[in-house]
Design an enzyme around this catalytic site. Structure first.
Site, PDB file in Angstrom:
ATOM      1  N   HIS A  85      40.177  36.073  46.694  1.00  0.00           N
ATOM      2  CA  HIS A  85      39.032  36.547  47.478  1.00  0.00           C
ATOM      3  C   HIS A  85      38.042  35.433  47.805  1.00  0.00           C
ATOM      4  O   HIS A  85      36.893  35.710  48.143  1.00  0.00           O
ATOM      5  CB  HIS A  85      38.343  37.698  46.737  1.00  0.00           C
ATOM      6  CG  HIS A  85      39.217  38.910  46.608  1.00  0.00           C
ATOM      7  ND1 HIS A  85      39.024  39.915  45.696  1.00  0.00           N
ATOM      8  CD2 HIS A  85      40.341  39.277  47.306  1.00  0.00           C
ATOM      9  CE1 HIS A  85      39.957  40.850  45.831  1.00  0.00           C
ATOM     10  NE2 HIS A  85      40.777  40.474  46.790  1.00  0.00           N
TER      11      HIS A  85
ATOM     12  N   CYS B 125      30.137  20.155  63.278  1.00  0.00           N
ATOM     13  CA  CYS B 125      30.372  20.480  64.701  1.00  0.00           C
ATOM     14  C   CYS B 125      29.260  21.371  65.248  1.00  0.00           C
ATOM     15  O   CYS B 125      29.362  21.873  66.367  1.00  0.00           O
ATOM     16  CB  CYS B 125      31.734  21.162  64.876  1.00  0.00           C
ATOM     17  SG  CYS B 125      31.753  22.912  64.423  1.00  0.00           S
TER      18      CYS B 125
ATOM     19  N   GLU C 252      39.403  49.723  29.274  1.00  0.00           N
ATOM     20  CA  GLU C 252      39.727  51.005  29.917  1.00  0.00           C
ATOM     21  C   GLU C 252      41.169  51.013  30.408  1.00  0.00           C
ATOM     22  O   GLU C 252      41.712  49.962  30.757  1.00  0.00           O
ATOM     23  CB  GLU C 252      38.854  51.209  31.171  1.00  0.00           C
ATOM     24  CG  GLU C 252      37.375  51.011  30.983  1.00  0.00           C
ATOM     25  CD  GLU C 252      36.696  52.249  30.433  1.00  0.00           C
ATOM     26  OE1 GLU C 252      37.283  53.339  30.604  1.00  0.00           O
ATOM     27  OE2 GLU C 252      35.615  52.115  29.839  1.00  0.00           O
TER      28      GLU C 252
HETATM   29  P1  OAD Z   1      36.307  46.169  38.962  1.00  0.00           P
HETATM   30  O1  OAD Z   1      34.820  46.202  38.822  1.00  0.00           O
HETATM   31  O2  OAD Z   1      36.963  47.139  39.865  1.00  0.00           O
HETATM   32  O3  OAD Z   1      36.977  46.367  37.537  1.00  0.00           O
HETATM   33  C1  OAD Z   1      36.550  45.666  36.404  1.00  0.00           C
HETATM   34  C2  OAD Z   1      37.487  46.009  35.264  1.00  0.00           C
HETATM   35  O4  OAD Z   1      37.142  45.206  34.156  1.00  0.00           O
HETATM   36  C3  OAD Z   1      37.408  47.465  34.803  1.00  0.00           C
HETATM   37  O5  OAD Z   1      38.723  47.985  34.692  1.00  0.00           O
HETATM   38  C4  OAD Z   1      36.734  47.374  33.425  1.00  0.00           C
HETATM   39  O6  OAD Z   1      37.215  48.361  32.520  1.00  0.00           O
HETATM   40  C5  OAD Z   1      37.152  45.975  32.986  1.00  0.00           C
HETATM   41  N1  OAD Z   1      36.233  45.311  32.044  1.00  0.00           N
HETATM   42  C6  OAD Z   1      34.873  45.447  31.940  1.00  0.00           C
HETATM   43  N2  OAD Z   1      34.386  44.627  30.995  1.00  0.00           N
HETATM   44  C7  OAD Z   1      35.456  43.952  30.484  1.00  0.00           C
HETATM   45  C8  OAD Z   1      35.613  42.939  29.490  1.00  0.00           C
HETATM   46  N3  OAD Z   1      34.559  42.442  28.833  1.00  0.00           N
HETATM   47  N4  OAD Z   1      36.860  42.475  29.241  1.00  0.00           N
HETATM   48  C9  OAD Z   1      37.925  42.959  29.908  1.00  0.00           C
HETATM   49  N5  OAD Z   1      37.845  43.908  30.870  1.00  0.00           N
HETATM   50  C10 OAD Z   1      36.633  44.393  31.159  1.00  0.00           C
HETATM   51  O7  OAD Z   1      36.688  44.663  39.345  1.00  0.00           O
HETATM   52  P2  OAD Z   1      38.009  44.084  40.026  1.00  0.00           P
HETATM   53  O8  OAD Z   1      39.237  44.748  39.524  1.00  0.00           O
HETATM   54  O9  OAD Z   1      37.921  42.610  39.924  1.00  0.00           O
HETATM   55  O10 OAD Z   1      36.980  42.508  46.136  1.00  0.00           O
HETATM   56  O11 OAD Z   1      37.776  44.488  41.531  1.00  0.00           O
HETATM   57  C11 OAD Z   1      38.710  44.067  42.475  1.00  0.00           C
HETATM   58  C12 OAD Z   1      38.032  43.772  43.778  1.00  0.00           C
HETATM   59  O12 OAD Z   1      37.271  44.891  44.176  1.00  0.00           O
HETATM   60  C13 OAD Z   1      37.006  42.665  43.747  1.00  0.00           C
HETATM   61  O13 OAD Z   1      37.556  41.372  43.766  1.00  0.00           O
HETATM   62  C14 OAD Z   1      36.220  42.956  44.992  1.00  0.00           C
HETATM   63  C15 OAD Z   1      36.139  44.466  44.963  1.00  0.00           C
HETATM   64  O14 OAD Z   1      36.299  45.066  46.195  1.00  0.00           O
HETATM   65  C16 OAD Z   1      36.339  41.807  47.099  1.00  0.00           C
HETATM   66  O15 OAD Z   1      35.171  41.482  47.011  1.00  0.00           O
HETATM   67  C17 OAD Z   1      37.204  41.458  48.266  1.00  0.00           C
END
Ligand code: OAD
Length: 242
Positions: free
Chosen positions: A115, A146, A211
């Site tokens: 991303h 540019c 989770e």
């Molecule tokens: P999310 O916010 O959807 O998910 C975060 C995950 O991390 C959840 O499943 C939590 O349970 C877990 N979590 C929280 N704290 C944690 C910890 N300390 N250790 C391990 N796990 C933990 O984030 P992403 O999956 O990264 O895209 O979201 C994917 C994409 O959604 C992002 O990159 C973004 C968004 O749309 C763009 O910006 C293009």
């Protein structure tokens, strides 16, 4: 955790998401809270391709604000654990959905930024890339050589992934012996399909997330705890790294 002897632990691929940076103080996307709103606009409105066209200055204000918040965040034990694994294995790749640059700051080298990166700008005219000093906000330079307008080099809602990023990550996944999913809700595609390529190719899948996620069912092991606690333990247990 018992890893079967047939698993090739020298080939490692990781999919990381916002959760790996949570212990560094970076808010996740789906964890709720005020952080997902800017001047009353929901996150997916201010971070959209449409907003870049309509009001690029506003988009930069929001991204510079986030860059400033992030500059106070440091990599945590989970980022460092992954950098340590890379040092001692034959092949290693992190496909990250994060734009915070914390894997890089922890010393990881082979990173695919699915991303983009919040500390990089891209010219809207010629496509030139500019690394931004993560400690400097507002960003510099403010325009391209540019004279074209710069935009954050991140994938916004309504945009495609950078060319080749997904393919590189999928290939590394299909070639891995161990695949780690850490801190991702595994709901955003195509990133969430990368672990499926690893599974189909016979890799051993480990999920690190407090989770359950839609991909938990295909994982060989799911560790329901935070990344900063679990990853240092795994590196010690599997690769013998203290
Ligand atoms: P999310 O916010 O959807 O998910 C975060 C995950 O991390 C959840 O499943 C939590 O349970 C877990 N979590 C929280 N704290 C944690 C910890 N300390 N250790 C391990 N796990 C933990 O984030 P992403 O999956 O990264 O895209 O979201 C994917 C994409 O959604 C992002 O990159 C973004 C968004 O749309 C763009 O910006 C293009």
């Amino acid at each position: 955790m018992r890893i079967p002897e047939s698993v090739d632990i020298s080939k490692v691929c990781v999919l990381s998401g916002a959760g790996i940076s949570a212990e560094s103080g970076v808010p996740t996307f789906r964890g709720g809270g005020e952080s997902a709103v800017w001047k009353g606009m929901p996150f997916d409105v201010i971070s959209s391709a449409e907003m870049v066209r309509d009001d690029l200055n506003e988009v930069w204000e929001w991204f510079d604000h986030r860059r400033k918040l992030l500059s106070a965040c440091e990599p945590n034990a989970a980022h460092y654990a992954l950098a340590n694994i890379e040092e001692c294995v034959e092949s290693f790749l992190i496909a990250t959905q994060n734009v915070d640059g914390l894997h890089d700051r922890a010393g990881s080298k082979n990173i695919v930024e699915l991303h983009g990166n919040i500390n990089r700008a891209r010219c809207t005219v010629c496509g030139n890339l500019f690394d931004l000093d993560y400690k400097k906000s507002p960003h510099e330079p403010s325009e391209c050589t540019c004279k074209g307008q710069l935009r954050p080099d991140v994938v916004l809602f309504g945009e495609m992934l950078p060319s080749g990023a997904f393919e590189t990550a999928r290939e590394a996944a299909a070639d891995s012996g161990i695949f780690i999913l850490v801190g991702t809700s595994a709901v955003v595609y195509p990133a969430a399909s990368i672990p499926l390529a690893a599974k189909s190719a016979g890799a051993f899948l480990i999920e690190v997330n407090p989770e359950e996620t839609p991909l938990s069912a295909i994982c060989d092991e799911s560790v329901r705890n935070v990344a900063g606690e679990v990853l240092p333990l795994l590196t010690k247990q599997i690769w013998g790294i203290e």
